[in-house]
Design an enzyme around this catalytic site. Structure first.
Site, short mmCIF file in Angstrom:
data_model
loop_
_atom_site.label_atom_id
_atom_site.label_comp_id
_atom_site.label_asym_id
_atom_site.label_seq_id
_atom_site.Cartn_x
_atom_site.Cartn_y
_atom_site.Cartn_z
CB ALA A 67 -0.89 -0.01 1.23
N GLY A 112 0.36 -5.03 0.68
CA GLY A 112 -0.79 -5.00 -0.23
C GLY A 112 -0.51 -5.70 -1.55
CD GLU A 115 -2.92 -7.29 2.49
OE1 GLU A 115 -2.53 -6.18 2.07
OE2 GLU A 115 -3.46 -7.44 3.60
CD GLU A 135 1.09 -5.67 5.55
OE1 GLU A 135 1.89 -6.57 5.90
OE2 GLU A 135 0.39 -5.76 4.54
N1 DAK Z 1 4.59 3.13 -0.70
C1 DAK Z 1 5.01 4.30 -1.25
N2 DAK Z 1 6.16 4.41 -1.93
C2 DAK Z 1 6.93 3.34 -2.03
C3 DAK Z 1 6.57 2.09 -1.48
C4 DAK Z 1 5.32 2.01 -0.78
N3 DAK Z 1 4.87 0.88 -0.24
N4 DAK Z 1 7.55 1.21 -1.75
C5 DAK Z 1 8.48 1.88 -2.45
N5 DAK Z 1 8.11 3.16 -2.65
C6 DAK Z 1 8.85 4.22 -3.34
C7 DAK Z 1 10.03 4.71 -2.52
O1 DAK Z 1 9.62 5.66 -1.58
C8 DAK Z 1 10.90 5.29 -3.60
O2 DAK Z 1 10.38 6.55 -3.96
P1 DAK Z 1 11.39 7.82 -4.27
O3 DAK Z 1 12.20 7.97 -3.03
O4 DAK Z 1 12.20 7.35 -5.48
O5 DAK Z 1 10.46 8.94 -4.56
C9 DAK Z 1 10.67 4.38 -4.78
O6 DAK Z 1 9.43 3.70 -4.52
C10 DAK Z 1 11.74 3.29 -4.91
O7 DAK Z 1 11.85 2.62 -3.68
P2 DAK Z 1 13.27 2.45 -2.92
O8 DAK Z 1 14.17 3.57 -3.24
O9 DAK Z 1 12.96 2.21 -1.49
O10 DAK Z 1 13.80 1.14 -3.62
P3 DAK Z 1 14.80 0.03 -3.00
O11 DAK Z 1 15.18 -0.85 -4.14
O12 DAK Z 1 15.89 0.70 -2.22
O13 DAK Z 1 13.91 -0.79 -1.97
C11 DAK Z 1 11.94 -1.97 -1.23
C12 DAK Z 1 12.84 -1.57 -2.43
C13 DAK Z 1 10.70 -2.69 -1.78
C14 DAK Z 1 12.72 -2.95 -0.31
C15 DAK Z 1 11.57 -0.69 -0.41
O14 DAK Z 1 11.02 0.26 -1.34
C16 DAK Z 1 10.54 -0.94 0.61
O15 DAK Z 1 10.83 -1.47 1.68
N6 DAK Z 1 9.30 -0.48 0.34
C17 DAK Z 1 8.21 -0.58 1.31
C18 DAK Z 1 7.79 -2.01 1.47
C19 DAK Z 1 6.70 -2.13 2.44
O16 DAK Z 1 6.85 -1.94 3.66
N7 DAK Z 1 5.57 -2.50 1.92
C20 DAK Z 1 4.39 -2.73 2.73
C21 DAK Z 1 3.63 -1.50 2.79
S1 DAK Z 1 2.44 -1.67 4.04
C22 DAK Z 1 -4.39 -1.09 6.11
C23 DAK Z 1 -4.50 -1.03 4.75
C24 DAK Z 1 -3.47 -1.50 3.97
C25 DAK Z 1 -2.33 -1.99 4.56
C26 DAK Z 1 -2.25 -2.06 5.90
C27 DAK Z 1 -3.26 -1.63 6.71
N8 DAK Z 1 -5.44 -0.58 6.94
C28 DAK Z 1 -6.24 0.42 6.41
C29 DAK Z 1 -5.52 -1.02 8.28
C30 DAK Z 1 -1.24 -2.38 3.72
C31 DAK Z 1 -0.01 -2.08 4.15
C32 DAK Z 1 1.11 -2.27 3.30
O17 DAK Z 1 1.08 -2.74 2.19
#
Ligand code: DAK
Length: 261
Positions: A67, A112, A115, A135
């Site tokens: 997300a 997400g 998911e 998350e």
């Molecule tokens: N959201 C927004 N931007 C993201 C992103 C994300 N999930 N993942 C990556 N990006 C963006 C980065 O900010 C970066 O943007 P700029 O800085 O270039 O503007 C660009 O994509 C490239 O990412 P990185 O520079 O970080 O790339 P790396 O190769 O260094 O790293 C990575 C790749 C996948 C390991 C890293 O980007 C990362 O850890 N990303 C986040 C992964 C993550 O934690 N995903 C889970 C998100 S939480 C809910 C509803 C929904 C959810 C939960 C609760 N409720 C309403 C209760 C769902 C939650 C999730 O999905």
């Protein structure tokens, strides 16, 4: 219909390809993207000639990295709930399509993203894919069905471990736990997915749809009622031209030419 954050294409007759298209943000799911995924899935599902839907992410780095954290971070509790419901709605629309759906996972498949992949009927992945529900590292629970679908797919204990630790797994481990059906090299993944889609598209499409419905609706029933569902599906096939063609073709030792009637 035109979309901003997804692409919906038909690379071959009957085969739809939905691409989440925000590669600069690793295809992260913001509200608009969730709505568009639901709408694009419904558009493909409404086509009576549709046979299969492939779902993938743009670029070579990520399927979907979760997300959109930059959108989510400022939410109030009520907005968080609404966002969750938005994702639930989109993914349920995808999950309940009448045709088979295949997630083609070409990189990070997190939060997400996982998911979304689990809302498809099965997952094909590249050798560089990585899976996880990170998350809790952000102080939030999975919000688009992860706690439910992961446990149903891989079992309670593995889901419990992955969700409470946020640990990411490589593709071999994801395959061993039954999350991924097949693994291909990154450069052959889409060709292999299309090959599988073509195989499905060449079958009797009414039988394919009824089989999906029986599996999906039957899995939450007791076995007796689930088997009644299957008998009805089986019986219904005998009213189709495709069944007659399929069985005649077998007896005449030739390939069947199905029409979807
Ligand atoms: N959201 C927004 N931007 C993201 C992103 C994300 N999930 N993942 C990556 N990006 C963006 C980065 O900010 C970066 O943007 P700029 O800085 O270039 O503007 C660009 O994509 C490239 O990412 P990185 O520079 O970080 O790339 P790396 O190769 O260094 O790293 C990575 C790749 C996948 C390991 C890293 O980007 C990362 O850890 N990303 C986040 C992964 C993550 O934690 N995903 C889970 C998100 S939480 C809910 C509803 C929904 C959810 C939960 C609760 N409720 C309403 C209760 C769902 C939650 C999730 O999905």
């Amino acid at each position: 219909m035109s979309y901003e954050n997804v692409l919906l294409e038909q690379p071959e007759a009957g085969i739809y390809l939905l691409t989440v298209n925000r590669p600069k943000a690793l295809n992260a799911l913001n509200s608009r993207t969730l709505d568009e995924i639901g709408a694009a899935a419904a558009e493909a599902g409404a086509d009576p000639e549709a046979r299969v839907l492939l779902v993938t992410g743009a670029g070579d780095k990520a399927f979907v990295a979760g997300a959109d954290i930059s959108e989510m971070r400022a939410y109030t509790a009520l907005e968080g709930k609404t966002f969750s419901q938005r994702g639930m709605r989109a993914f349920r629309a995808l999950e309940t399509l009448p045709i088979p759906t295949i997630a083609v996972v070409n990189g990070f498949c997190l939060g997400g993203g996982l998911e979304l992949a689990m809302s498809c009927d099965w997952i094909l992945a590249s050798d560089s894919a990585r899976f996880g529900q990170p998350e809790v590292s952000l102080g939030v629970t999975p919000g688009f069905g992860g706690t439910q679908r992961l446990a149903r797919l891989v079992g309670r204990a593995v889901a419990m471990e992955l969700i409470t630790t946020g640990r990411q797994v490589k593709v071999e481990e994801a395959k061993a736990m039954g999350l991924v059906n097949h693994v291909f090299s990154a450069d052959t993944l889409m060709a292999e997915a299309l090959k599988q889609a073509r195989t499905i598209a060449a079958k009797g499409s009414i039988a394919v749809r009824l089989a999906k419905e029986a599996i999906q609706c039957g899995q939450d029933l007791d076995l007796d009622n689930a088997c009644v569902l299957e008998s009805k599906a089986f019986g219904l096939c005998f009213s189709t031209a495709d069944l007659k063609e399929g069985m005649l073709a077998f007896l005449e030792k030739r390939a069947a030419e199905f029409t979807g009637r």
